[in-house]
Design an enzyme around this catalytic site. Structure first.
Site, mmCIF file in Angstrom:
data_model
loop_
_atom_site.group_PDB
_atom_site.id
_atom_site.type_symbol
_atom_site.label_atom_id
_atom_site.label_comp_id
_atom_site.label_asym_id
_atom_site.label_seq_id
_atom_site.Cartn_x
_atom_site.Cartn_y
_atom_site.Cartn_z
ATOM 1 N N ASN A 41 -24.124 20.015 28.208
ATOM 2 C CA ASN A 41 -25.317 19.092 27.526
ATOM 3 C C ASN A 41 -25.284 17.838 28.169
ATOM 4 O O ASN A 41 -24.422 17.058 28.989
ATOM 5 C CB ASN A 41 -25.057 18.816 25.973
ATOM 6 C CG ASN A 41 -23.592 18.603 25.497
ATOM 7 O OD1 ASN A 41 -22.758 18.750 26.254
ATOM 8 N ND2 ASN A 41 -23.674 17.760 24.435
ATOM 9 N N GLU A 43 -26.688 14.071 27.305
ATOM 10 C CA GLU A 43 -27.719 13.344 26.550
ATOM 11 C C GLU A 43 -28.120 12.078 27.165
ATOM 12 O O GLU A 43 -27.888 11.783 28.305
ATOM 13 C CB GLU A 43 -26.539 12.852 25.586
ATOM 14 C CG GLU A 43 -26.206 13.911 24.534
ATOM 15 C CD GLU A 43 -25.099 13.611 23.550
ATOM 16 O OE1 GLU A 43 -24.877 14.621 22.545
ATOM 17 O OE2 GLU A 43 -24.866 12.291 23.366
ATOM 18 N N CYS A 52 -29.764 20.263 26.285
ATOM 19 C CA CYS A 52 -28.687 21.090 25.777
ATOM 20 C C CYS A 52 -27.942 21.853 26.917
ATOM 21 O O CYS A 52 -28.750 21.976 28.127
ATOM 22 C CB CYS A 52 -29.271 22.209 24.819
ATOM 23 S SG CYS A 52 -29.872 21.697 23.258
ATOM 24 N N GLU A 54 -27.373 24.875 27.417
ATOM 25 C CA GLU A 54 -28.038 26.215 27.340
ATOM 26 C C GLU A 54 -29.194 26.106 28.612
ATOM 27 O O GLU A 54 -29.316 26.769 29.341
ATOM 28 C CB GLU A 54 -28.332 26.905 26.152
ATOM 29 C CG GLU A 54 -27.575 27.362 25.266
ATOM 30 C CD GLU A 54 -27.029 26.275 24.170
ATOM 31 O OE1 GLU A 54 -27.268 24.791 24.643
ATOM 32 O OE2 GLU A 54 -26.910 26.593 23.007
ATOM 33 N N CYS A 94 -29.648 26.253 19.532
ATOM 34 C CA CYS A 94 -30.558 25.548 18.725
ATOM 35 C C CYS A 94 -31.667 26.456 18.927
ATOM 36 O O CYS A 94 -31.958 27.335 19.777
ATOM 37 C CB CYS A 94 -30.644 24.136 19.024
ATOM 38 S SG CYS A 94 -31.617 23.774 20.430
ATOM 39 N N CYS A 97 -33.489 26.349 22.570
ATOM 40 C CA CYS A 97 -32.699 27.262 23.458
ATOM 41 C C CYS A 97 -32.687 28.511 23.236
ATOM 42 O O CYS A 97 -32.847 29.187 24.065
ATOM 43 C CB CYS A 97 -31.122 26.778 23.198
ATOM 44 S SG CYS A 97 -30.803 24.999 24.273
#
Ligand SMILES: [Zn+2]
Length: 142
Positions: A41, A43, A52, A54, A94, A97
């Site tokens: 990830n 940010e 993310c 993924e 999530c 993803c």
């Protein structure tokens, strides 16, 4: 069988950029030929721009071997404070993803295996994108 892929995801997690949530996630994507792409990830101070693990790993896989060859995905994640030897809950992809993984599944025509783990690769939940995202949105140009 998942050991090498879990190790790759743990290594990727160590490179996560997550100064805001302190929730580190790593992902390893395996091709049908055994190649591995990784992501973590990433940010951003403008929160909504975060990426993310993924989707980060899928972008690397796209360049390395193509989304149509994706066969298996391992996700590891947990708080920065989690220590080796401790166990936590498996981190699940999530919704966004799941849709991104579905894109690869659509290209390959296979139901991609998704292995979700805690920060150290424990508490694995093994499932498929078909189970995680039933009745997925599919864009049909025709
Ligand atoms: Zn996500």
């Amino acid at each position: 069988m998942n050991g090498k892929l879990i190790e790759a995801a743990i290594e990727a997690r160590a490179k996560a950029h997550a100064p805001y949530s302190d929730f580190l996630v790593g992902c390893a994507v395996e091709s049908e030929d055994g190649e591995i792409a990784r992501g973590a990830n990433m940010e951003n101070g403008c929160y909504r721009l975060g990426v993310c693990a993924e989707q980060s790993a899928l972008a690397a896989a796209q360049v390395a071997f193509g989304l149509g060859k994706v066969s298996r995905i391992v996700v590891v994640g947990g708080p920065r404070s989690a220590r080796d030897g401790e166990t936590g809950e498996a981190v699940m992809p999530c919704g966004g993803c799941r849709q991104a993984i579905q894109e690869a599944a659509g290209l390959s025509g296979r139901d991609i295996e998704v292995v979700c783990c805690d920060h150290s690769g424990g508490n694995a939940v093994t499932t498929t994108i078909g189970a995680l995202l039933p009745a997925a949105f599919v864009f049909d140009k025709d």
